[in-house]
Each structure stands twice: as structure tokens, then as C-alpha cells.
Enzyme design. Structure first.
Site, PDB file in Angstrom:
ATOM      1  CE  LYS A  57       5.245   2.192   1.000  1.00 30.11           C
ATOM      2  NZ  LYS A  57       6.053   1.415   1.970  1.00 30.11           N
ATOM      3  CB  SER A 313       2.840   9.400   3.125  1.00 26.53           C
ATOM      4  OG  SER A 313       1.645   8.904   3.692  1.00 26.53           O
TER       5      SER A 313
END
Lengths: 329, 329
Positions: A57, A313
Site C-alpha cells: 500500500k 501482498s
């Protein structure tokens, strides 16, 4: 009827990569014998747990926040997030030197709330079952003259996440490997949209799949039907990072144009993938971060005699939850 | 009195690197904001958990076993090891296509015994408190006409482990960084001897330190006194991989010639380093693999305004032990 252009192009991802050069971590692309044997092919694992704040992110957040005008910087930024976008925005804002208010659900993993504060973010908690984060975020933005940094429906954020895809392509090329397909987890769809833009921009023959938790497979079903559908509000999953209610307005057209399909995995398959990552890859992975790996391990797509890139991720998992999942083996 | 030459030179490590090219994993060299802040300098983490079999041991084992003559290959190899060398030898022997018998203590971590078998090794267990592994290994070698692959007192093994040091130097250079010092864990001393040969061969100004568990700091004390001393047989540590009784015959002269000194850390400092690696680096690390990181986190050497390379040497830890260490936070 003409189709409107997609929200981002390969050039936007390349521009994001220039901005992130020397700022974001070029995370490792790893290969493991046990995983290759299991897949009966080659699997290259992109480990975004090694990114600043423990998830991808930071990439999108920094690409957005570093482009604020001088005027906008004074007002700071606002974001809402279950945790990983929160940390990414807090870290990027601190690095750029602007204030960040983060709206987080009060039941988000404690580690994510604590980390967001430690990274310099001001945390505002809300009740996920009774309040709307978009409303709270919008109100805070107006009151403070702050810029809202959306978690996925924002072109600069999607382009930033896509830099992980450019790295995958370059790192595979550095070792003389051509990727046939890639699997990327999907909540609102920003990461997979960005990575698909990057990978297919570089090599149109690469098939890219979105991986989602069962019950939150809105993108898989929307891709299959051609139009955005929502998840059942009663659905539950351990993948706290992947609970967006529908595909994004900007991300879905990209994913519809570029993806080969969607894959769904159960919570038990996610837990098994977390244990596999512990035992074989020696990597800490959070539930939502393990969904793409789980898709490969559970045989959701053909991996034999192919080279498959898998994105892990994120890795922000509470130690107690992690220990419980390890113990369940 | 003339000093005998050291058992290996930089050229031996370079030769090992050629042999391991395309066979061993070029493990990642990682950097992390939280660790840099803690150290008030730059810290580059070489993660050997990503090596085949989850530790650096594959490097030395393959460098030795791949050089067996056709005659020697028929007899196979024998090794004794608490676990990581066992797995490295089993995997290397399988890859070369020779048989491997591994002598392991019956109280070695279950995961290491199971993995050694899964990698194709024939495991012979012994009682660490009543039998001598060297004796059992020697007898098996004679009976079967097998070649003994020692865990550290073997030039080809030391040179193989040193390839991790060549990689550190090259990977740091690739990102334009010069290393000032390196910290490497030390049991029998093969890894640190090989890495010191590589790093100081490339850049004599780099200071290399051996890191050991308290109570097993035989190398630190031997370096300080100039002669090999043994550990107290009553000593205990959670670092099962680092329990060699004395510095090696071949490794100690190298370490005496090349190291800047030895550092010792407590089991609690090792546990704290394992939790730090979980929380911040998102890497699984076994106790013995965390000793060098623990030395940095516990402030055993000056890291401010310097660039320090730290080797995380292994990650083969039982899930139950790992969960217990996480829970103790």
C-alpha cells in the site's frame, strides 16, 4: 456507444515507478523448490511484506501524496482503511511531510492500528457495522481542508500499486525467465488492476488472475457476468484486508479489460497457505496477503509446466492470530 | 616459527560461487526502516532462510559433494548435524545424485529431522549425551565406503558458505552501498570464516564479527585469548544450531586472522530478535539464525552512522516453539 478510456495506462505506472525510485523498497522476487514441486512448474513469489509498512500500500499512497500541490499539502490528507492502506498513507505522508488522519474500523487488527499511530498517523476509530467510513472521511476532509486518499478508486493509487508489476517483470527478465501468468489478491482491485496494467503492458501474452476470499469474490463474479455485483453483507472471512463490498468504479473497467478471470479460496485454504509460507518460504504472511498463494496451492489454476508470478501482498498479522493459525496444523 | 597458510582463500570462495551459480538461491539482501532507525545507521539483512533447505548450509554441502569423484559418488556421503547441515547435505546429495546418511541427535527439532528425510537423507539418530557423533559418522563412513562431509572443518564447506559473503558484497554494490562491518553467527565457525574471507578479500576495511549465544561464546573467548577454548559442557541455549563445543581446527585460524572480535547474546535477546523479525522484517527466523540480528538490536556493537551487514542464517523452527516465542511478547 464508445467505451470510456481506462483510468490508467502503462505510462502512468512507469511515471509512478520514477517517483518511487529510491523511496519504495524494490521487494524481492523469490523462488522455492517446494513450491515449484507443488505447482509442477516455476512459481516466482513477489514478497510485499518487505515493503515499507509491511504491504504494497505504500506504493500507491506515496505516488498520490508526493504529487500534492503546496496548497494541498497544508491541509494534509485523510484516508479510510482497515489497516494496510492506513499504514501506507501514514508512512507516505510522514515522508512527504504532511499530516494524515486515518479513519479505521475499531475492530481492525491491533497491530495495524498501533503501527498507523507509530508511523505518524492520527487515528479516528469508527464502528464498521453502524457507521460509513466514506461519510466520516468526507466530513473530516471538508472540516480540515484535507485531501482524501482513496484506497483504490484513484488513478495515482492504482498506478503506484502497479509498480510491483513492473518490478516483477524486470526481476524475472534479470534471471532470464518469461512469466506466463500472474495471480494477485483483490479487495477493491487496485493492486491487481495496476499489476495487470504493468505486466500486460510489458507482455500482452501474460494472463493475470484476481484472487479473492470466498464470500468476497465480487470481482470474480463481476468479471464472469460483465457487470459490477456486490458481496453478501453477511459474508465473513479472516482476510480483513480484502473486504471491499464491490469492485471499484475505476478498477473494475481495468480488470474487465485486462484480467483472465477471478479465483476464490476458503479461509482454511488461506490458513494452509500461511503455514506453507512459514514452513517452506520462511515468510510471515497475513491472511489477505496469502490469498494468491492459496489459489496456487489449492490448484485453482493450471500451473504445471508454466511460470506463474504470485504476489504476497502483505504481512501485518497479530502474533496471537498467527500463532493460532500455526498451531492448527 | 612460520604460520601455516589458512585453509581457504578468496579464490576458493570465488570457485565455489561458480559451482553454485544457478544451483543455490541468490538470497535477498533486505533493508528495513524500523531496523535502520533502531541501529541509527543502515543495516542490510542477508536472508539465508530463503536458501534451499532454509539455511546457508546448502552452499557448503553442494560445493563439497558436487566435487566428489565418480568413485566417491558410488559410496555416497555421511554427515553428522543437529539439523541444518543435515538438510543441506541431504538436498545437495539428492541434487548430485548420491546417497546420504545423516547422523542426528534424537532431540533435534522434529522439523529438521522430518525435512532431512523428505529431502532424501537416511537419518540415523543418536543420544547427544551418551554417544559421540564423530565416532558414529566415522564408523558409518568406513562401513559403507562413504565420504564424510564435515559441517565446518572442511575447506570446500567453508568456501561454499563464503559465497553468501560474495553475494552480500555484490548486492550492496548494486545499490551503491559500501559495507563498514558485518555480523555473522558462529557455531563451529564455518559461515563466519567463509564470509570474512569473501568480504575482507573484496574490501579489507570491512570489520567482521562472530555472534554467538551466551555460554557458547567459545569463538569470542578464543579470539580474545588467541587460542582455542571450549564451552562449559553444562551450558544450555535455545540456539540448537550453534552448539559446537570449540572453534574448529581449520575455521579458528581463519577467524583469528580475519575477525574484529566476537559478540555474545542471551536467549532472551535471541527471542526478542525473532519477534522483531516477525513484526518488522516479516521473516521467519530460527533461534540460531537470529543471533547476529540480536547482537545489533541489543547494541553489542556500534551501528550508528555505519552500514552493517547482518546474516540471518537459518529459519528452520518448529511451529510450536515459534508460536511460544511470539506469545511471550
Amino acid at each position: 456507444m464508445t467505451t470510456p478510456p481506462l483510468a490508467i495506462s502503462l505510462a502512468d505506472v512507469e511515471s509512478a515507478a520514477e517517483r518511487l525510485a529510491g523511496v519504495a523498497v524494490r521487494t524481492p522476487l523469490l523462488e522455492n523448490d517446494a513450491l515449484n514441486r507443488h505447482a509442477r512448474g516455476r512459481v516466482l513469489v513477489k514478497f510485499e511484506g518487505a515493503q515499507h509498512t509491511g504491504s504494497f500500500k505504500f506504493r500507491g499512497a506515496y505516488n498520490r501524496i508526493s504529487r500534492l500541490t503546496a496548497d494541498e499539502r497544508r491541509g494534509g490528507v485523510v484516508a479510510y482503511s482497515s489497516g494496510n492502506h492506513a499504514q501506507g498513507v501514514a508512512a507516505a505522508a510522514t515522508r512527504v511531510g504532511v499530516g494524515a488522519v486515518i479513519v479505521m474500523p475499531s475492530d481492525a487488527p491491533a497491530i495495524k492500528i498501533a503501527n498507523t499511530r507509530a508511523l505518524g498517523g492520527e487515528v479516528v476509530l469508527y464502528d464498521r457495522h453502524r457507521e460509513f467510513r466514506e461519510e466520516i472521511g468526507g466530513r473530516l476532509a471538508r472540516e480540515r481542508g484535507a485531501t482524501l486518499v482513496k484506497p483504490y478508486d484513484e488513478p495515482l493509487v492504482i498506478a503506484g500499486q502497479g509498480t510491483a508489476g513492473l518490478e516483477i517483470h524486470a526481476q524475472a527478465a534479470e534471471r532470464g525467465v518469461e512469466i506466463d501468468q500472474a495471480v494477485v489478491c483483490c479487495g477493491g482491485g487496485g493492486l491487481v488492476a495496476g499489476v495487470a496494467t504493468a505486466l500486460r503492458g510489458r507482455s500482452p501474452r501474460i494472463a493475470v488472475y484476481a484472487a479473492e476470499p470466498a464470500g468476497f469474490d465480487d470481482t470474480a463474479r463481476s468479471l464472469a457476468g460483465g457487470t459490477r455485483v456486490a458481496n453478501d453483507p453477511a459474508a465473513r472471512s479472516i482476510c480483513d484486508a480484502l473486504m471491499a463490498p464491490t469492485p471499484g468504479e475505476l478498477t473494475f473497467p481495468i480488470n474487465r479489460a485486462l484480467l483472465a478471470g477471478g479465483l476464490a479460496v476458503t479461509d482454511d485454504e488461506v490458513r494452509a497457505a500461511m503455514r506453507f509460507a512459514f514452513r517452506e518460504l520462511k515468510l510471515v504472511v497475513e491472511p489477505g496477503g496469502a490469498v494468491a498463494l492459496a489459489s496456487v496451492l489449492a490448484g485453482r489454476l493450471e500451473t504445471a509446466d508454466r511460470t506463474t508470478a504470485v504476489v504476497i501482498s502483505g504481512a501485518n498479522v497479530d502474533p496471537a492470530q498467527y500463532a493460532a493459525i500455526l498451531a492448527a496444523e
